[in-house]
Motif scaffolding. Structure first.
Motif, PDB file in Angstrom:
ATOM      1  N   LEU A 112      -4.578   8.458  -3.682  1.00  0.00           N
ATOM      2  CA  LEU A 112      -4.401   7.302  -2.797  1.00  0.00           C
ATOM      3  C   LEU A 112      -3.442   6.283  -3.422  1.00  0.00           C
ATOM      4  O   LEU A 112      -2.571   5.735  -2.742  1.00  0.00           O
ATOM      5  CB  LEU A 112      -5.771   6.659  -2.522  1.00  0.00           C
ATOM      6  CG  LEU A 112      -5.834   5.524  -1.503  1.00  0.00           C
ATOM      7  CD1 LEU A 112      -5.295   5.970  -0.147  1.00  0.00           C
ATOM      8  CD2 LEU A 112      -7.261   5.019  -1.337  1.00  0.00           C
ATOM      9  N   ASN A 113      -3.568   6.067  -4.723  1.00  0.00           N
ATOM     10  CA  ASN A 113      -2.692   5.103  -5.400  1.00  0.00           C
ATOM     11  C   ASN A 113      -1.236   5.551  -5.377  1.00  0.00           C
ATOM     12  O   ASN A 113      -0.334   4.739  -5.196  1.00  0.00           O
ATOM     13  CB  ASN A 113      -3.154   4.887  -6.840  1.00  0.00           C
ATOM     14  CG  ASN A 113      -4.357   3.967  -6.887  1.00  0.00           C
ATOM     15  OD1 ASN A 113      -4.604   3.223  -5.940  1.00  0.00           O
ATOM     16  ND2 ASN A 113      -5.113   4.015  -7.964  1.00  0.00           N
ATOM     17  N   SER A 122       5.867   4.164  -3.749  1.00  0.00           N
ATOM     18  CA  SER A 122       7.095   3.910  -2.997  1.00  0.00           C
ATOM     19  C   SER A 122       7.518   2.446  -3.070  1.00  0.00           C
ATOM     20  O   SER A 122       8.649   2.116  -2.784  1.00  0.00           O
ATOM     21  CB  SER A 122       6.883   4.315  -1.543  1.00  0.00           C
ATOM     22  OG  SER A 122       5.775   3.616  -1.045  1.00  0.00           O
ATOM     23  N   TYR A 123       6.596   1.568  -3.444  1.00  0.00           N
ATOM     24  CA  TYR A 123       6.994   0.175  -3.355  1.00  0.00           C
ATOM     25  C   TYR A 123       6.984  -0.604  -4.663  1.00  0.00           C
ATOM     26  O   TYR A 123       7.580  -1.676  -4.756  1.00  0.00           O
ATOM     27  CB  TYR A 123       6.155  -0.535  -2.282  1.00  0.00           C
ATOM     28  CG  TYR A 123       5.061  -1.424  -2.796  1.00  0.00           C
ATOM     29  CD1 TYR A 123       5.247  -2.813  -2.796  1.00  0.00           C
ATOM     30  CD2 TYR A 123       3.881  -0.909  -3.273  1.00  0.00           C
ATOM     31  CE1 TYR A 123       4.241  -3.639  -3.262  1.00  0.00           C
ATOM     32  CE2 TYR A 123       2.897  -1.722  -3.737  1.00  0.00           C
ATOM     33  CZ  TYR A 123       3.070  -3.084  -3.729  1.00  0.00           C
ATOM     34  OH  TYR A 123       2.088  -3.896  -4.195  1.00  0.00           O
ATOM     35  N   LEU A 124       6.344  -0.064  -5.703  1.00  0.00           N
ATOM     36  CA  LEU A 124       6.384  -0.792  -6.979  1.00  0.00           C
ATOM     37  C   LEU A 124       7.828  -0.854  -7.471  1.00  0.00           C
ATOM     38  O   LEU A 124       8.523   0.159  -7.478  1.00  0.00           O
ATOM     39  CB  LEU A 124       5.520  -0.073  -8.021  1.00  0.00           C
ATOM     40  CG  LEU A 124       4.051  -0.462  -8.090  1.00  0.00           C
ATOM     41  CD1 LEU A 124       3.356   0.333  -9.181  1.00  0.00           C
ATOM     42  CD2 LEU A 124       3.851  -1.946  -8.332  1.00  0.00           C
ATOM     43  N   CYS A 171      -6.319  10.707   2.731  1.00  0.00           N
ATOM     44  CA  CYS A 171      -7.779  10.904   2.703  1.00  0.00           C
ATOM     45  C   CYS A 171      -8.279  12.011   3.636  1.00  0.00           C
ATOM     46  O   CYS A 171      -9.266  12.670   3.342  1.00  0.00           O
ATOM     47  CB  CYS A 171      -8.509   9.610   3.041  1.00  0.00           C
ATOM     48  SG  CYS A 171      -8.107   8.281   1.905  1.00  0.00           S
ATOM     49  N   GLU A 177       0.097  13.169   6.801  1.00  0.00           N
ATOM     50  CA  GLU A 177       0.665  12.021   6.084  1.00  0.00           C
ATOM     51  C   GLU A 177      -0.391  11.103   5.500  1.00  0.00           C
ATOM     52  O   GLU A 177      -0.087  10.223   4.711  1.00  0.00           O
ATOM     53  CB  GLU A 177       1.547  11.210   7.047  1.00  0.00           C
ATOM     54  CG  GLU A 177       2.771  11.970   7.511  1.00  0.00           C
ATOM     55  CD  GLU A 177       3.303  11.435   8.827  1.00  0.00           C
ATOM     56  OE1 GLU A 177       3.132  10.220   9.081  1.00  0.00           O
ATOM     57  OE2 GLU A 177       3.869  12.231   9.593  1.00  0.00           O
ATOM     58  N   ILE A 178      -1.635  11.260   5.931  1.00  0.00           N
ATOM     59  CA  ILE A 178      -2.688  10.370   5.445  1.00  0.00           C
ATOM     60  C   ILE A 178      -3.479  11.077   4.343  1.00  0.00           C
ATOM     61  O   ILE A 178      -4.089  12.115   4.594  1.00  0.00           O
ATOM     62  CB  ILE A 178      -3.615   9.950   6.600  1.00  0.00           C
ATOM     63  CG1 ILE A 178      -2.771   9.233   7.656  1.00  0.00           C
ATOM     64  CG2 ILE A 178      -4.732   9.045   6.102  1.00  0.00           C
ATOM     65  CD1 ILE A 178      -3.450   9.043   8.972  1.00  0.00           C
ATOM     66  N   ILE A 230     -12.597   4.313  -4.873  1.00  0.00           N
ATOM     67  CA  ILE A 230     -11.460   4.255  -3.948  1.00  0.00           C
ATOM     68  C   ILE A 230     -10.257   3.597  -4.638  1.00  0.00           C
ATOM     69  O   ILE A 230      -9.122   3.977  -4.430  1.00  0.00           O
ATOM     70  CB  ILE A 230     -11.851   3.483  -2.666  1.00  0.00           C
ATOM     71  CG1 ILE A 230     -13.002   4.207  -1.957  1.00  0.00           C
ATOM     72  CG2 ILE A 230     -10.665   3.326  -1.723  1.00  0.00           C
ATOM     73  CD1 ILE A 230     -13.615   3.445  -0.809  1.00  0.00           C
ATOM     74  N   LEU A 231     -10.541   2.622  -5.505  1.00  0.00           N
ATOM     75  CA  LEU A 231      -9.453   1.909  -6.178  1.00  0.00           C
ATOM     76  C   LEU A 231      -8.800   2.758  -7.268  1.00  0.00           C
ATOM     77  O   LEU A 231      -7.635   2.575  -7.580  1.00  0.00           O
ATOM     78  CB  LEU A 231      -9.967   0.603  -6.804  1.00  0.00           C
ATOM     79  CG  LEU A 231     -10.533  -0.427  -5.825  1.00  0.00           C
ATOM     80  CD1 LEU A 231     -10.964  -1.676  -6.568  1.00  0.00           C
ATOM     81  CD2 LEU A 231      -9.505  -0.780  -4.765  1.00  0.00           C
ATOM     82  N   TRP A 269       0.184   7.443  -3.159  1.00  0.00           N
ATOM     83  CA  TRP A 269       0.659   7.290  -1.774  1.00  0.00           C
ATOM     84  C   TRP A 269       0.949   5.820  -1.460  1.00  0.00           C
ATOM     85  O   TRP A 269       1.942   5.485  -0.833  1.00  0.00           O
ATOM     86  CB  TRP A 269      -0.416   7.846  -0.832  1.00  0.00           C
ATOM     87  CG  TRP A 269      -0.136   7.679   0.634  1.00  0.00           C
ATOM     88  CD1 TRP A 269       0.790   8.363   1.372  1.00  0.00           C
ATOM     89  CD2 TRP A 269      -0.803   6.793   1.532  1.00  0.00           C
ATOM     90  NE1 TRP A 269       0.739   7.945   2.673  1.00  0.00           N
ATOM     91  CE2 TRP A 269      -0.223   6.988   2.809  1.00  0.00           C
ATOM     92  CE3 TRP A 269      -1.825   5.859   1.407  1.00  0.00           C
ATOM     93  CZ2 TRP A 269      -0.632   6.287   3.939  1.00  0.00           C
ATOM     94  CZ3 TRP A 269      -2.245   5.160   2.530  1.00  0.00           C
ATOM     95  CH2 TRP A 269      -1.649   5.371   3.781  1.00  0.00           C
ATOM     96  N   LEU A 270       0.073   4.936  -1.929  1.00  0.00           N
ATOM     97  CA  LEU A 270       0.200   3.511  -1.597  1.00  0.00           C
ATOM     98  C   LEU A 270       1.245   2.796  -2.434  1.00  0.00           C
ATOM     99  O   LEU A 270       1.977   1.950  -1.933  1.00  0.00           O
ATOM    100  CB  LEU A 270      -1.141   2.814  -1.828  1.00  0.00           C
ATOM    101  CG  LEU A 270      -2.130   2.737  -0.679  1.00  0.00           C
ATOM    102  CD1 LEU A 270      -3.363   1.984  -1.139  1.00  0.00           C
ATOM    103  CD2 LEU A 270      -1.529   2.062   0.533  1.00  0.00           C
ATOM    104  N   LEU A 271       1.271   3.093  -3.715  1.00  0.00           N
ATOM    105  CA  LEU A 271       2.018   2.227  -4.633  1.00  0.00           C
ATOM    106  C   LEU A 271       3.362   2.768  -5.095  1.00  0.00           C
ATOM    107  O   LEU A 271       4.286   1.997  -5.347  1.00  0.00           O
ATOM    108  CB  LEU A 271       1.161   1.921  -5.872  1.00  0.00           C
ATOM    109  CG  LEU A 271      -0.213   1.319  -5.567  1.00  0.00           C
ATOM    110  CD1 LEU A 271      -1.026   1.215  -6.835  1.00  0.00           C
ATOM    111  CD2 LEU A 271      -0.074  -0.044  -4.923  1.00  0.00           C
TER     112      LEU A 271
END
Lengths: 167, 135
Positions: free
Chosen positions: B122-123, B129-131, B99, B96-97, B116-117, B125-127
């Motif tokens: 990574l983006n 689901s919530y944007l 990296c 699930e991670i 990294i940005l 995975w991070l963004l």
């Protein structure tokens, strides 16, 4: 070669794909091989073998021994599994992943973010302050974004990684 | 970081995979263990070189060393620890991670923040689901 080395094959497959898994399995079997020998044994094109071997080297899953061919003058590379204990390889990956996620978390925590309701792009404060908080691409007024979901997701992942025991 | 690099260089041992071979010998000896000097003999190395390897493996928690009396002389007996006997596991949560299994992890680790940005994986995975959905 012990059963523990099989973990390296699983890891290689997950990181670099099927060819990488097959290369590691072959190296477990024969101990050491050149790119040409691997290419012949696995029936995979040599260019692919070389590319994947370099990737595996970057991930510290394989090492090589370089021998100069006296007649031809060029170098032969004999590849083998890493000498490192598999647990150590995993710990090292964990340490690096935690560090990367922590750096991202630090950035997320120290910045505020905005998004464009029209095109869905996310911006940091610095990116849009000069543009009067309008989307640089479509000119729509930006809206503030709650960053807590992102930081929570990162914190959860870091905590999970730190709690995992490989042995 | 520096000391680790130094250690790793030491572990290469001229490409002889000495550490790995020591671990293989100790593993194969099982519960009974193996005398330190027998390891030197099998691998044809001197005690100075061998002691460094043994100390390092002991520090890593892979082997244990105890003093025993063998033929009237004190010698070291090397045994595999539970850590060495166990096969490392890859817990499914790691999937699930993004990296951990990423081929670019070493590059991101050594690179600057911008890398990294801008990482797409990574983006996502991070963004994603919530944007909020686009208008």
């Amino acid at each position: 070669m012990s059963e523990k080395d099989q973990v390296l094959a699983i890891l290689a497959r997950k990181i670099h794909g099927e060819v990488a898994g097959r290369i590691i399995e072959r190296l477990i079997k024969v101990g050491e091989a050149t790119d040409e020998q691997l290419s012949q044994a696995l029936g995979i094109e040599i260019g692919t073998i070389r590319r994947v071997l370099n990737e595996l080297y970057e991930s510290r899953l394989v090492k090589y021994r370089r021998v100069r061919d006296e007649e031809q003058g060029w170098y032969l590379y004999y590849w083998r599994l890493t000498d490192e204990y598999p647990t150590r390889v995993l710990e090292e990956r964990r340490r690096k992943a935690v560090e990367v996620l922590k750096r991202r978390l630090e950035f997320e925590k120290s910045n505020s973010f905005f998004y464009c309701p029209s095109c869905g792009t996310r911006f940091s404060f610095d990116e849009v302050a000069d543009n009067m908080f309008r989307c640089p691409y479509c000119g729509t007024d930006l809206e503030a974004l709650d960053g807590s979901l992102v930081t929570e997701k990162l914190e959860k992942a870091i905590k999970l990684l730190e709690s995992i025991k490989f042995e | 970081m520096q000391s680790e690099e130094r250690e790793l260089k030491l572990s290469e041992g001229g490409g002889e995979q000495l550490e790995k071979r020591v671990l293989d010998i100790v593993s194969a000896a099982g519960e009974a263990g193996v005398l330190q000097r027998d390891i030197w003999r099998i691998l044809n190395i001197d005690s100075r070189k061998g002691s460094k390897i043994i100390k390092r493996l002991e520090r890593m928690g892979l082997i244990s060393r105890e003093v025993v009396v063998h033929k009237g002389r004190k010698v070291y007996l090397i045994k595999a620890t539970p850590k060495l006997r166990q096969i490392p596991k890859l817990p499914s949560e790691l999937d699930e991670i993004p990296c951990f299994y990423c081929p670019l992890l070493p590059v991101c680790f050594a690179g600057d923040l911008a890398r990294i940005l801008t990482c797409e994986k990574l983006n996502r995975w991070l963004l994603d689901s919530y944007l909020p959905p686009r208008a």
